[in-house]
Design an enzyme around this catalytic site. Structure first.
Site, PDB file in Angstrom:
ATOM      1  N   GLY A 276       0.809  -1.216   0.000  1.00 55.22           N
ATOM      2  CA  GLY A 276       0.000   0.000   0.000  1.00 55.22           C
ATOM      3  C   GLY A 276       0.843   1.267   0.000  1.00 55.22           C
TER       4      GLY A 276
ATOM      5  CB  VAL B 192       1.434   3.917   4.804  1.00 54.12           C
ATOM      6  CG1 VAL B 192       2.350   3.939   6.019  1.00 54.12           C
ATOM      7  CG2 VAL B 192       0.533   5.139   4.794  1.00 54.12           C
TER       8      VAL B 192
ATOM      9  CB  CYS C  73      -0.786  12.530   8.182  1.00 48.58           C
ATOM     10  SG  CYS C  73      -2.409  12.422   7.428  1.00 48.58           S
TER      11      CYS C  73
ATOM     12  N   GLY D   8      -2.584  11.696   1.402  1.00 51.87           N
ATOM     13  CA  GLY D   8      -3.074  11.286   2.713  1.00 51.87           C
ATOM     14  C   GLY D   8      -4.201  10.274   2.640  1.00 51.87           C
TER      15      GLY D   8
ATOM     16  CD  GLU E 121      -7.610  13.696   8.702  1.00 53.20           C
ATOM     17  OE1 GLU E 121      -8.056  12.542   8.594  1.00 53.20           O
ATOM     18  OE2 GLU E 121      -6.410  13.977   8.559  1.00 53.20           O
TER      19      GLU E 121
ATOM     20  CG  HIS F 235      -1.473  16.854   5.572  1.00 49.85           C
ATOM     21  ND1 HIS F 235      -1.757  16.602   4.258  1.00 49.85           N
ATOM     22  CD2 HIS F 235      -1.954  15.772   6.262  1.00 49.85           C
ATOM     23  CE1 HIS F 235      -2.375  15.430   4.147  1.00 49.85           C
ATOM     24  NE2 HIS F 235      -2.489  14.902   5.340  1.00 49.85           N
TER      25      HIS F 235
END
Lengths: 350, 350, 350, 350
Positions: free
Chosen positions: C13, C15, C148, C179, C201, C241
């Site tokens: 994946g 990450v 994150c 993200g 989030e 971010h």
């Protein structure tokens, strides 16, 4: 051994900043002079420049004072990131004064006695330097690197030229915004849009390849004889020029032969010894969706060509996609590699 | 006069939503049935759909109940925005059951007895409907519109085919993300990037033009005989497919003649009377930087072709850029115009 | 000294790929196992993964065979890039079986006995590991890194918490598409657009800071007592971010004092000895237009915080902008740094 | 009844083009004069302008000759899309000469005797016109519309001010590139990036609301007394300013009451009769991911506010997101609506 002193002309601009970044820790060259626009002259480079690259201004260069672009710099070689009009006027002054000018600008590219040089493609064209100095009575000289978008096609085409001969080359490019410098392309023009026009680019794409892929003999580069057609497009990509290339060959080849020719290419010995030469200079991808700018522009520290999608062309013979990093391979890094080649060839004295 | 009842198959999808938007206030057609995925069946369309177009779901359609895609709809004509696999299986069931299927899907486009129809280009190909019904014993029929990207080239090429004849056509496309439907292209793949690959697209671009620009005679469309080469690219543009097209002509023409042929084209009388026909169907731009997706996709309510940059091609004869709106002209609006043509031609009874 | 064997869970994946990239040449850790989805199990990692990062799959890892995500890996530590639902189910199985789980997933972050760790901010919270093992009878343990986007605010807020105390924190984030993983955000949703919503989030942004900035004592992390408000937005940025943060302080401070506190911060000695610790972990910019994702996300190998625009807030006391690289500092690199810290603290044996 | 003659100052610029587009077929106004930069003076507008909007230059205006921006135009009202410096110098000359100046420029917005007008919010502030004329001895007058980004917050805040009273307003904006005009934002700055800075914008966002939401009495607008904090960000969106707004109320309200107040608002009778007034001027969305620039900027012909995501704010009382089209509601359309209001109020004679 002491380093060769180099200056960067137009060091505060987009290409100039790349020169500074690349040359800051160069094993053979040392930046000893930077020139810039009237606004910045007399200021420390680190204060005058609006740095747009990752990281900080290299510390040693940040302390240099920006000078006017006049041929009184403490340097032997100058790398020029000047805009066209200034390059046209000023670069010959530097060559006259004995500087070795490695330029990224276009005005002198197509002059008969100026090498339009890509080390992997036409290293022997540097012989024009002798002609140029004789012709013009210069102590220094000018060599040019190709237009960023022309560059994208050159190594792959050279390989096929050697293997099969070229009769015709048809190119449609998808070019990144950084190619236009800063501020360059207005965001209102390109965000979520494509512009099928880059001023003067089609002409460069149709003329430069014939010189670069021409053959040097007896003081002259004899133009290659294939036909060329080019259509340049601007796309909303930051870095990386992609080109869709269709080719008519002198001696027809299969897709497999076309790929095999790419895969058989090896970095020439002379190039391998240049300090900027990376491990890979030609990446051949097998996936159906490569090369892509974001994924492939950084191979070989941004100096490598990436090719893929070799296929039969229903109109000509074979087609493929090629990609290079436009501000590295297609501009500053290409110029630095040119200078390194000239050192090895003896045109620049260590 | 009462309106013709129409159904939209796959009405909750990207193309289906466009059909709903276009047909909501149509003077000849009235949406009486919408079908959708299992998740949405039995719900009000206005509640089941995740509407992604400007404005609200048209009120009348919002109240319809989403049905399964089965040939028991209260409708005479069905517009299909189904995905390929479902279209392949279900559209013949509808035709068998007597429905007139106007499909945007690809499976039947290249069948010998299925018209691949663009009203401005090959309106006579609808004669295949009679062949199709005889062959297959269907009460209804299937007609298809072309791939969105094929469409971009068709009217301009038809005009030059008529004027000069075509020997070869070389196309490099720059295609919008909406062409892949929703969710379609991942943002991580395309933001600030270009992908030189769209699955199956090159093949469609190389086969469909030969059928569309072929000639109908005696129950058969005879394929056109020019060579075709295509390379499809995805670019970060929302709507609007741009194509760089180079052409070898049977009878060479100058740039001026090429432009003149475009400018001389007029909307055929039969098309002019269709209710969706806009004032302009072919926009010829003189600027060096047009057509552009953002500026030119909406001419003629998104039904018009925009062409520009007619120039000599150094490899073939002439080149130009063409643009159409991919979800309007290249999909839903094109299908609706096809249906309107069939009404005028009598294949769909009022 | 031999390296510590580590596994990467969910290594194919988004990450997971970052973990592989970061750990491939790690001085303390060696990847000895990778797990992936059913589609990839049993294949070589280099063949099963669709690599989306720059460069090639690291050669040593490319040869590993992808395994199922079961606690029978030849490894001592596992880094988890698993999706939430799988993480919730599988991570405790690994901890039970004695593995040290460093997770990037959210399910266990807010558990009372799970350290939510950022080495520069709350290294003492690792003491919860002992509590966790006692509570749950595990041979291994789970530690988590923060969301994150939470991470972006943590070091700057910690510094001001220490200097002035915090009464209220108001955050509006501008978050990158990476993200959301791959395929993640559909391009049709985000190209030329902003989406003021990221599922779950806002809740994470409003709860995690209270734990991270809470104080450990006697086996418990006592939640910090400031008020928090958060609004997360997705923007068409690839990585990085950005967060607009306004703060009410317990002890009011001037802009100059706020900046001085940031500039006075130094990397703690314990952190400085971690092999991934870069030279800079907090970059304070003075320009009015920084931080920016493209220019500032890569400081300190993507591990550094960049802050700027400290100013008076007309509603609370002070405001500033902060930025971190979401898949490096905010995900994989953060986890690796956590594991390095645990080695130094003795929770992971060398 | 004959139409009111209007001129457009700076008609070739970004805002000027919008004025031309909006006024071309206006029922009350008729464009009789356009002014432009020295380069365009004396040319037909259709030839001098580089038109960047959809469609063609309106035919009637295309034939007008571009004039210098001097107060000798054949017009009664002038709409000003001039840059700040020119507006500051020239607009008073027009007002002195008897023209009614409706300006989109900022220099006079905060002058005590200049109405900063939004018809739905503070139509009574036009009474300052009488004060202004008396003070300055002008035959004409200047009225201004608000900064495009200020505008986004104004109608929603006015509604809550009326319902609950305002103590503090905290705004973080995500603003489109078209707000900077052309060429405006360089693509290299904003493609795949966010810039947390727009020159002067935070100040406008913190001062204009207090005037607009202030109360007129006895020849003076008394400033509203709430606190304001603003942080402006530029995002890669073409059109549409989004704002994340948190509010402290004088009289606390629940989320439901906040939403109910929005939903209860109705278009005032005086506004409803203006020819540009659309059916909807306030769109309240219930989805968690709205408003979005691409989906919501065009409601009400670009004149409507869209609000959504009303929620409790953990720091202040309530928060919500608001969006308006920055070059329509926030600029040209807003000015035209202002002029229409002044016709109804009698300040502009028919």
């Amino acid at each position: 051994m002491s380093k060769i002193k180099v200056g960067v002309l137009g060091a505060t601009g987009t290409v100039g900043q790349r020169f500074v970044q690349l040359l800051a820790n160069h094993p053979w060259f040392e930046i000893t002079a930077v020139t810039g626009s009237p606004r910045t002259i007399g200021r420390k480079y680190g204060e005058g420049v609006e740095w747009r690259l990752d990281g900080d201004v290299p510390a040693a260069v940040a302390e240099l004072t920006v000078q006017a672009t006049e041929p009184n710099l403490d340097a032997q070689v100058v790398f020029s990131g000047l805009p066209s009009a200034e390059a046209r006027e000023l670069e010959p002054q530097f060559a006259t004064a004995g500087y070795y000018v490695c330029t990224n600008a276009s005005p002198y590219r197509m002059m008969r006695d100026v090498p339009l040089l890509i080390p992997e493609v036409n290293p022997d064209h540097s012989a024009l330097i002798d002609v140029q100095r004789r012709n013009r009575g210069w102590d220094g000289f000018i060599i040019a690197n190709a237009n960023c978008s022309t560059t994208t096609a050159m190594l792959p085409l050279k390989i096929w030229q050697n293997a099969f001969g070229l009769e015709a080359v048809h190119m449609v490019t998808l070019q990144a915004i950084s190619g236009a410098g800063y501020p360059g392309v207005a965001s209102m023009d390109i965000l979520g849009n494509v512009v099928p026009y880059i001023g003067g680019e089609d002409g460069k794409l149709e003329s430069e390849p014939l010189k670069i892929l021409g053959s040097y003999a007896d003081g002259v580069v004899h133009s290659a004889d294939f036909r060329v057609s080019a259509q340049a497009n601007r796309v909303p990509v930051f870095d990386g020029h992609l080109s869709s290339i269709s080719v008519k060959l002198k001696q027809p080849a299969t897709v497999e032969e076309g790929i095999a020719a790419f895969k058989a290419w090896q970095i020439p010995e002379q190039i391998r010894q240049l300090p900027s030469c990376p491990d890979q200079l030609l990446v051949v991808r097998d996936e159906p969706d490569r090369p892509q700018p974001r994924l492939d522009r950084n191979w070989g520290d941004g100096l490598a060509w990436t090719v893929g999608k070799v296929a039969n062309c229903g109109v000509l013979d074979l087609k493929f996609m090629a990609l290079t990093h436009n501000t590295l391979r297609g501009a500053a890094s290409g110029s630095v590699l040119n200078a390194e080649l000239l050192v090895v060839q003896g045109y620049i004295e260590r």
